[in-house]
Design a protein around this motif. Structure first.
Motif, PDB file in Angstrom:
ATOM      1  N   LEU A   3       0.803  -1.229   0.000  1.00 29.98           N
ATOM      2  CA  LEU A   3       0.000   0.000   0.000  1.00 29.98           C
ATOM      3  C   LEU A   3       0.834   1.277   0.000  1.00 29.98           C
ATOM      4  O   LEU A   3       0.421   2.273   0.580  1.00 29.98           O
ATOM      5  CB  LEU A   3      -0.934  -0.003   1.223  1.00 29.98           C
ATOM      6  CG  LEU A   3      -2.010  -1.079   1.236  1.00 29.98           C
ATOM      7  CD1 LEU A   3      -2.754  -1.067   2.569  1.00 29.98           C
ATOM      8  CD2 LEU A   3      -2.974  -0.909   0.074  1.00 29.98           C
ATOM      9  N   ARG A  34      -2.518   2.503   4.698  1.00 28.17           N
ATOM     10  CA  ARG A  34      -1.382   1.716   5.200  1.00 28.17           C
ATOM     11  C   ARG A  34      -1.161   1.950   6.696  1.00 28.17           C
ATOM     12  O   ARG A  34      -0.963   0.996   7.450  1.00 28.17           O
ATOM     13  CB  ARG A  34      -0.113   2.060   4.427  1.00 28.17           C
ATOM     14  CG  ARG A  34       1.060   1.197   4.838  1.00 28.17           C
ATOM     15  CD  ARG A  34       2.297   1.531   4.039  1.00 28.17           C
ATOM     16  NE  ARG A  34       3.326   0.564   4.337  1.00 28.17           N
ATOM     17  CZ  ARG A  34       4.253   0.181   3.498  1.00 28.17           C
ATOM     18  NH1 ARG A  34       4.289   0.667   2.281  1.00 28.17           N
ATOM     19  NH2 ARG A  34       5.162  -0.687   3.863  1.00 28.17           N
ATOM     20  N   VAL A  73      -5.975  -2.994  -4.110  1.00 24.73           N
ATOM     21  CA  VAL A  73      -6.228  -2.123  -2.964  1.00 24.73           C
ATOM     22  C   VAL A  73      -7.716  -2.117  -2.622  1.00 24.73           C
ATOM     23  O   VAL A  73      -8.089  -2.133  -1.450  1.00 24.73           O
ATOM     24  CB  VAL A  73      -5.673  -0.692  -3.186  1.00 24.73           C
ATOM     25  CG1 VAL A  73      -6.450   0.052  -4.263  1.00 24.73           C
ATOM     26  CG2 VAL A  73      -5.689   0.088  -1.878  1.00 24.73           C
TER      27      VAL A  73
END
Length: 167
Positions: free
Chosen positions: A31, A38, A92
């Motif tokens: 990330l 993150r 993601v």
């Protein structure tokens, strides 16, 4: 019989947290373009590690044999591997969705543990599980509140550079 169920559920919960730790570590490592996500994943990773320790404490309070925890880890890994295996070009987003789903899975498990501990008059165990439940709910809420922003950021990044949008 009720006590046996509670013991089994605690072993399962411990395996669940071990799998959550693996998933969070894997996701956090991918990330770099989403620093806020993150940071939150890494924060929850530390919470998850502490949750495992607190579960082990509860298990010790109830004299639950922890020698078979490794065997039980395989039970949770199937679910976790299914979730962690969804990573693709839009990893993601799929990772955020998977984490949100897993958080809600954990929430349901902790609600069961709390009620069972209360029924069996394990008040300290119920209190500890309530603390963990609050952490899981906070993470699920955070993910829910940020899913639209993560989607927006992903779409913007994918428009400018498809290869860089996923991480």
């Amino acid at each position: 019989m009720m006590e046996k169920h509670l013991h089994d559920w605690f072993r399962d919960a411990h395996a669940m947290e071990q799998q959550a730790e693996k998933m969070l570590k894997a996701q956090a490592g991918r990330l770099e373009s989403y620093p806020e996500l993150r940071r939150r994943i890494e924060e929850h990773l530390r919470e998850t590690q502490h949750q495992s320790e607190r579960l082990e404490h509860c298990m010790a309070l109830m004299n639950i044999d922890t020698s078979i925890l490794k065997d039980i880890g395989a039970k949770a890994s199937a679910f976790g591997q299914a979730i962690s295996g969804v990573m693709a070009s839009d990893e993601v987003l799929k990772g955020s969705i998977a984490c949100y789903a897993f958080e809600n899975f954990e929430i349901a498990n902790y609600k069961v543990l709390i009620k069972a501990a209360q029924v069996l008059k394990q008040e300290e165990v119920a209190r500890i599980c309530t603390e963990i439940l609050q952490e899981e709910q906070a993470m699920a809420d955070w993910l829910s509140q940020h899913l639209e922003d993560t989607t927006q950021r992903f779409l913007e990044r994918s428009e400018s550079d498809e290869l860089r949008s996923k991480s």
